[in-house]
Motif scaffolding. Structure first.
Motif, PDB file in Angstrom:
ATOM      1  N   THR A  37      33.682  24.731  33.034  1.00  0.00           N
ATOM      2  CA  THR A  37      32.352  24.170  32.795  1.00  0.00           C
ATOM      3  C   THR A  37      32.141  23.761  31.338  1.00  0.00           C
ATOM      4  O   THR A  37      31.065  23.280  30.990  1.00  0.00           O
ATOM      5  CB  THR A  37      31.254  25.166  33.196  1.00  0.00           C
ATOM      6  OG1 THR A  37      31.305  26.308  32.332  1.00  0.00           O
ATOM      7  CG2 THR A  37      31.408  25.608  34.645  1.00  0.00           C
ATOM      8  N   TYR A  38      33.131  23.952  30.521  1.00  0.00           N
ATOM      9  CA  TYR A  38      33.001  23.692  29.091  1.00  0.00           C
ATOM     10  C   TYR A  38      33.757  22.439  28.667  1.00  0.00           C
ATOM     11  O   TYR A  38      34.844  22.156  29.172  1.00  0.00           O
ATOM     12  CB  TYR A  38      33.526  24.877  28.282  1.00  0.00           C
ATOM     13  CG  TYR A  38      32.510  25.973  28.104  1.00  0.00           C
ATOM     14  CD1 TYR A  38      32.038  26.692  29.204  1.00  0.00           C
ATOM     15  CD2 TYR A  38      32.020  26.289  26.841  1.00  0.00           C
ATOM     16  CE1 TYR A  38      31.092  27.683  29.035  1.00  0.00           C
ATOM     17  CE2 TYR A  38      31.084  27.287  26.666  1.00  0.00           C
ATOM     18  CZ  TYR A  38      30.623  27.982  27.770  1.00  0.00           C
ATOM     19  OH  TYR A  38      29.687  28.972  27.601  1.00  0.00           O
ATOM     20  N   VAL A  39      33.172  21.738  27.707  1.00  0.00           N
ATOM     21  CA  VAL A  39      33.884  20.685  26.995  1.00  0.00           C
ATOM     22  C   VAL A  39      34.772  21.361  25.962  1.00  0.00           C
ATOM     23  O   VAL A  39      34.309  22.218  25.204  1.00  0.00           O
ATOM     24  CB  VAL A  39      32.903  19.717  26.310  1.00  0.00           C
ATOM     25  CG1 VAL A  39      33.664  18.701  25.462  1.00  0.00           C
ATOM     26  CG2 VAL A  39      32.027  19.026  27.339  1.00  0.00           C
ATOM     27  N   MET A  40      36.028  20.972  25.942  1.00  0.00           N
ATOM     28  CA  MET A  40      36.985  21.557  25.009  1.00  0.00           C
ATOM     29  C   MET A  40      37.374  20.527  23.960  1.00  0.00           C
ATOM     30  O   MET A  40      37.397  19.318  24.223  1.00  0.00           O
ATOM     31  CB  MET A  40      38.232  22.038  25.752  1.00  0.00           C
ATOM     32  CG  MET A  40      37.963  23.085  26.816  1.00  0.00           C
ATOM     33  SD  MET A  40      37.205  24.589  26.150  1.00  0.00           S
ATOM     34  CE  MET A  40      38.506  25.163  25.054  1.00  0.00           C
ATOM     35  N   ALA A  41      37.672  21.027  22.782  1.00  0.00           N
ATOM     36  CA  ALA A  41      38.008  20.106  21.696  1.00  0.00           C
ATOM     37  C   ALA A  41      38.971  20.758  20.721  1.00  0.00           C
ATOM     38  O   ALA A  41      39.099  21.993  20.667  1.00  0.00           O
ATOM     39  CB  ALA A  41      36.743  19.664  20.963  1.00  0.00           C
ATOM     40  N   TRP A  42      39.635  19.927  19.973  1.00  0.00           N
ATOM     41  CA  TRP A  42      40.450  20.356  18.836  1.00  0.00           C
ATOM     42  C   TRP A  42      39.821  19.784  17.561  1.00  0.00           C
ATOM     43  O   TRP A  42      39.505  18.585  17.492  1.00  0.00           O
ATOM     44  CB  TRP A  42      41.878  19.863  18.961  1.00  0.00           C
ATOM     45  CG  TRP A  42      42.671  20.576  20.004  1.00  0.00           C
ATOM     46  CD1 TRP A  42      42.887  20.186  21.289  1.00  0.00           C
ATOM     47  CD2 TRP A  42      43.361  21.823  19.839  1.00  0.00           C
ATOM     48  NE1 TRP A  42      43.665  21.108  21.947  1.00  0.00           N
ATOM     49  CE2 TRP A  42      43.982  22.129  21.077  1.00  0.00           C
ATOM     50  CE3 TRP A  42      43.529  22.711  18.771  1.00  0.00           C
ATOM     51  CZ2 TRP A  42      44.739  23.278  21.270  1.00  0.00           C
ATOM     52  CZ3 TRP A  42      44.285  23.855  18.954  1.00  0.00           C
ATOM     53  CH2 TRP A  42      44.885  24.133  20.203  1.00  0.00           C
ATOM     54  N   TYR A  43      39.668  20.646  16.582  1.00  0.00           N
ATOM     55  CA  TYR A  43      39.229  20.270  15.256  1.00  0.00           C
ATOM     56  C   TYR A  43      40.346  20.643  14.286  1.00  0.00           C
ATOM     57  O   TYR A  43      41.242  21.415  14.611  1.00  0.00           O
ATOM     58  CB  TYR A  43      37.955  21.017  14.862  1.00  0.00           C
ATOM     59  CG  TYR A  43      36.697  20.547  15.537  1.00  0.00           C
ATOM     60  CD1 TYR A  43      36.449  20.820  16.880  1.00  0.00           C
ATOM     61  CD2 TYR A  43      35.737  19.846  14.823  1.00  0.00           C
ATOM     62  CE1 TYR A  43      35.282  20.391  17.492  1.00  0.00           C
ATOM     63  CE2 TYR A  43      34.560  19.416  15.421  1.00  0.00           C
ATOM     64  CZ  TYR A  43      34.347  19.696  16.749  1.00  0.00           C
ATOM     65  OH  TYR A  43      33.186  19.268  17.346  1.00  0.00           O
ATOM     66  N   ARG A  44      40.233  20.120  13.095  1.00  0.00           N
ATOM     67  CA  ARG A  44      41.174  20.540  12.060  1.00  0.00           C
ATOM     68  C   ARG A  44      40.472  20.593  10.713  1.00  0.00           C
ATOM     69  O   ARG A  44      39.464  19.908  10.488  1.00  0.00           O
ATOM     70  CB  ARG A  44      42.378  19.600  11.991  1.00  0.00           C
ATOM     71  CG  ARG A  44      42.098  18.217  11.431  1.00  0.00           C
ATOM     72  CD  ARG A  44      43.357  17.367  11.498  1.00  0.00           C
ATOM     73  NE  ARG A  44      43.188  16.088  10.820  1.00  0.00           N
ATOM     74  CZ  ARG A  44      44.100  15.134  10.817  1.00  0.00           C
ATOM     75  NH1 ARG A  44      45.264  15.298  11.458  1.00  0.00           N
ATOM     76  NH2 ARG A  44      43.872  14.002  10.170  1.00  0.00           N
ATOM     77  N   GLN A  45      41.030  21.409   9.835  1.00  0.00           N
ATOM     78  CA  GLN A  45      40.483  21.534   8.480  1.00  0.00           C
ATOM     79  C   GLN A  45      41.626  21.616   7.501  1.00  0.00           C
ATOM     80  O   GLN A  45      42.434  22.558   7.540  1.00  0.00           O
ATOM     81  CB  GLN A  45      39.589  22.767   8.373  1.00  0.00           C
ATOM     82  CG  GLN A  45      38.851  22.852   7.052  1.00  0.00           C
ATOM     83  CD  GLN A  45      37.742  23.886   7.080  1.00  0.00           C
ATOM     84  OE1 GLN A  45      37.705  24.767   7.930  1.00  0.00           O
ATOM     85  NE2 GLN A  45      36.812  23.769   6.151  1.00  0.00           N
TER      86      GLN A  45
ATOM     87  N   ARG B 239      38.483  15.460  21.985  1.00  0.00           N
ATOM     88  CA  ARG B 239      37.600  16.213  22.865  1.00  0.00           C
ATOM     89  C   ARG B 239      37.912  15.820  24.301  1.00  0.00           C
ATOM     90  O   ARG B 239      38.250  14.667  24.578  1.00  0.00           O
ATOM     91  CB  ARG B 239      36.149  15.908  22.528  1.00  0.00           C
ATOM     92  CG  ARG B 239      35.128  16.569  23.420  1.00  0.00           C
ATOM     93  CD  ARG B 239      33.717  16.125  23.060  1.00  0.00           C
ATOM     94  NE  ARG B 239      33.268  16.696  21.811  1.00  0.00           N
ATOM     95  CZ  ARG B 239      32.857  15.975  20.769  1.00  0.00           C
ATOM     96  NH1 ARG B 239      32.859  14.657  20.828  1.00  0.00           N
ATOM     97  NH2 ARG B 239      32.438  16.573  19.675  1.00  0.00           N
ATOM     98  N   ILE B 240      37.767  16.787  25.211  1.00  0.00           N
ATOM     99  CA  ILE B 240      37.980  16.500  26.635  1.00  0.00           C
ATOM    100  C   ILE B 240      36.894  17.207  27.436  1.00  0.00           C
ATOM    101  O   ILE B 240      36.635  18.396  27.254  1.00  0.00           O
ATOM    102  CB  ILE B 240      39.394  16.927  27.087  1.00  0.00           C
ATOM    103  CG1 ILE B 240      39.651  16.527  28.545  1.00  0.00           C
ATOM    104  CG2 ILE B 240      39.648  18.407  26.862  1.00  0.00           C
ATOM    105  CD1 ILE B 240      41.130  16.629  28.944  1.00  0.00           C
TER     106      ILE B 240
ATOM    107  N   GLY C 128      35.549  17.304  33.179  1.00  0.00           N
ATOM    108  CA  GLY C 128      36.098  16.391  34.173  1.00  0.00           C
ATOM    109  C   GLY C 128      37.315  15.625  33.716  1.00  0.00           C
ATOM    110  O   GLY C 128      37.876  14.819  34.466  1.00  0.00           O
ATOM    111  N   GLY C 129      37.737  15.868  32.469  1.00  0.00           N
ATOM    112  CA  GLY C 129      38.953  15.244  31.981  1.00  0.00           C
ATOM    113  C   GLY C 129      38.770  13.960  31.195  1.00  0.00           C
ATOM    114  O   GLY C 129      39.760  13.289  30.862  1.00  0.00           O
ATOM    115  N   VAL C 130      37.539  13.598  30.874  1.00  0.00           N
ATOM    116  CA  VAL C 130      37.309  12.407  30.063  1.00  0.00           C
ATOM    117  C   VAL C 130      37.600  12.754  28.605  1.00  0.00           C
ATOM    118  O   VAL C 130      37.094  13.743  28.077  1.00  0.00           O
ATOM    119  CB  VAL C 130      35.864  11.908  30.213  1.00  0.00           C
ATOM    120  CG1 VAL C 130      35.616  10.718  29.291  1.00  0.00           C
ATOM    121  CG2 VAL C 130      35.587  11.533  31.663  1.00  0.00           C
TER     122      VAL C 130
END
Length: 115
Positions: free
Chosen positions: A31-39, A50-51, A54-56
């Protein structure tokens, strides 16, 4: 207890590839939007990709430029970041992020691109 555990970082030469993985637990991953960030050192944390549940997918084009691919496995509660053609400027700590009913962050995994 919510956990986001990143893995797959390391030292790679310019032009090389890495696949980051983030294993999630303690919340309803699908149920969550997942993402990668970097610093990077001395810089603000920035979104990489970000995904949706539903995979968008969306990417920060100036960062990725068709080199990175984000994907997720809702069966195994994992999100991935495939990084190709790595450059020294990709050196950073990469963080997994989950956004939904709450906001969660992983501890990060170091990626160093250097010859």
């Amino acid at each position: 207890q919510v956990q986001l555990v990143e893995s797959g970082g390391g030292l790679v030469q310019p032009g090389g590839s890495l696949r980051l993985s983030c294993e999630a637990s303690g919340f309803i991953f699908s149920t969550y939007v997942m993402a990668w960030y970097r610093q990077a050192p001395g810089k603000q944390r920035e979104l990489v990709a970000r995904i949706t549940n539903g995979g968008v997918t969306t990417y920060k084009v100036s960062v990725v430029k068709d080199r990175f691919t984000i994907s997720r496995d809702n069966t195994h509660n994992r999100v991935y970041l495939q990084m190709n053609s790595l450059k020294p400027e990709d050196t950073a700590v990469y963080y997994c992020n989950a956004a939904g009913k709450s906001l969660y962050w992983g501890q990060g995994t170091q990626v160093t691109v250097s010859s």
